[in-house]
Design a protein around this motif. Structure first.
Motif, PDB file in Angstrom:
ATOM      1  N   UNK A  93      -7.673  10.073  -6.728  1.00  0.00           N
ATOM      2  CA  UNK A  93      -7.701   9.490  -8.065  1.00  0.00           C
ATOM      3  C   UNK A  93      -6.309   9.172  -8.570  1.00  0.00           C
ATOM      4  N   UNK A  94      -5.357  10.074  -8.333  1.00  0.00           N
ATOM      5  CA  UNK A  94      -3.971   9.832  -8.748  1.00  0.00           C
ATOM      6  C   UNK A  94      -3.403   8.606  -8.051  1.00  0.00           C
ATOM      7  N   UNK A  95      -3.693   8.464  -6.763  1.00  0.00           N
ATOM      8  CA  UNK A  95      -3.175   7.316  -6.004  1.00  0.00           C
ATOM      9  C   UNK A  95      -3.741   6.001  -6.527  1.00  0.00           C
ATOM     10  N   UNK A  96      -5.024   6.015  -6.913  1.00  0.00           N
ATOM     11  CA  UNK A  96      -5.609   4.816  -7.524  1.00  0.00           C
ATOM     12  C   UNK A  96      -4.940   4.507  -8.859  1.00  0.00           C
ATOM     13  N   UNK A  97      -4.661   5.552  -9.647  1.00  0.00           N
ATOM     14  CA  UNK A  97      -4.064   5.351 -10.961  1.00  0.00           C
ATOM     15  C   UNK A  97      -2.673   4.731 -10.879  1.00  0.00           C
ATOM     16  N   UNK A  98      -1.889   5.118  -9.855  1.00  0.00           N
ATOM     17  CA  UNK A  98      -0.522   4.602  -9.753  1.00  0.00           C
ATOM     18  C   UNK A  98      -0.462   3.292  -8.980  1.00  0.00           C
TER      19      UNK A  98
END
Length: 226
Positions: A93-98
């Motif tokens: 999820x963090x990778x998608x957000x950034x």
């Protein structure tokens, strides 16, 4: 069209499968379904294990939805042990957000072996319990597919999944909307993404109520003890 031609046409047109189902089969997973008629060749041998690396590489071609879907389905039987799955999904999820274009995992995690029987169980669950999804999933509402917003939703749900909540079956309230996001991303179906957004908001509200209730109970207990 005569009867024989009609039979050949029907046999040549297998039912549509979800993209997640197709990708698992490409990796060698087997749901024990019989081979299609007329296919007399024996299945090719397959390895007993597969490392996490090929799963990530497959996700690089098919988006984060593949990994989120696989991890969500693997986590379902592990009641009480959902914390590592939640943390792994939160990383996605963090990778998608950034704004990353494809999933990344450390080299040590990529080398971790995964039994093919685990993927078999995931594919069997997917094939037998979610066939109705193929009729309800199609390309639509693509404006709702916003990767950064989806990443935020996945992160919030995954952190909830990682919490050691004290009641059985609590992981399902987070896994179901995570699977909605996975299907929406893989099938380019914005309706499932919107349903995922709604379910995320509901879960966040429930967690807030649960947290406030627990804090109030602890405060009363503290006052009673002191």
């Amino acid at each position: 069209m005569d009867v024989e031609t009609a039979r050949e046409t029907i046999a040549a047109a297998p039912p549509r499968r979800l993209r997640l189902d197709e990708l698992l089969r490409e990796l060698g997973a087997n749901d024990s379904e019989p081979p299609p008629p007329g296919d007399g060749e024996p299945p090719a041998p397959r390895p007993e294990t597969i490392t996490v690396g090929p799963l990530v590489d497959k996700a690089a071609e098919s988006g984060f939805g593949f990994l989120v879907g696989v991890l969500s389905l693997i986590a379902i039987p592990f009641v009480g042990l959902s914390t590592p799955f939640g943390l792994a999904i939160a990383l996605l999820g963090v990778q998608l957000m950034i704004g990353l274009g494809h999933p990344w995992l450390p080299a040590r995690a990529r080398r971790r072996a995964l039994s093919m029987t685990v993927l078999d169980r995931v594919l069997t669950l997917l094939a037998r319990r979610t066939r109705w999804l193929t009729r309800l999933s199609r390309r639509r509402w693509e404006l709702a597919i916003q990767p950064r917003l989806i990443g935020l939703g996945i992160l919030l749900l995954a952190l909830g999944l990682a919490l050691p909540l004290p009641f059985p079956g609590s992981n399902l309230i987070f896994l179901v909307p995570l699977f909605m996001y996975a299907i929406g991303v893989l099938e380019r179906d914005g309706l499932w993404i919107v349903l995922g957004y709604v379910a995320t908001l509901i879960n966040v509200a429930l967690l807030a109520v649960f947290g406030a209730t627990a804090a109030a109970a602890l405060e009363r207990l503290w006052h009673w003890l002191t």
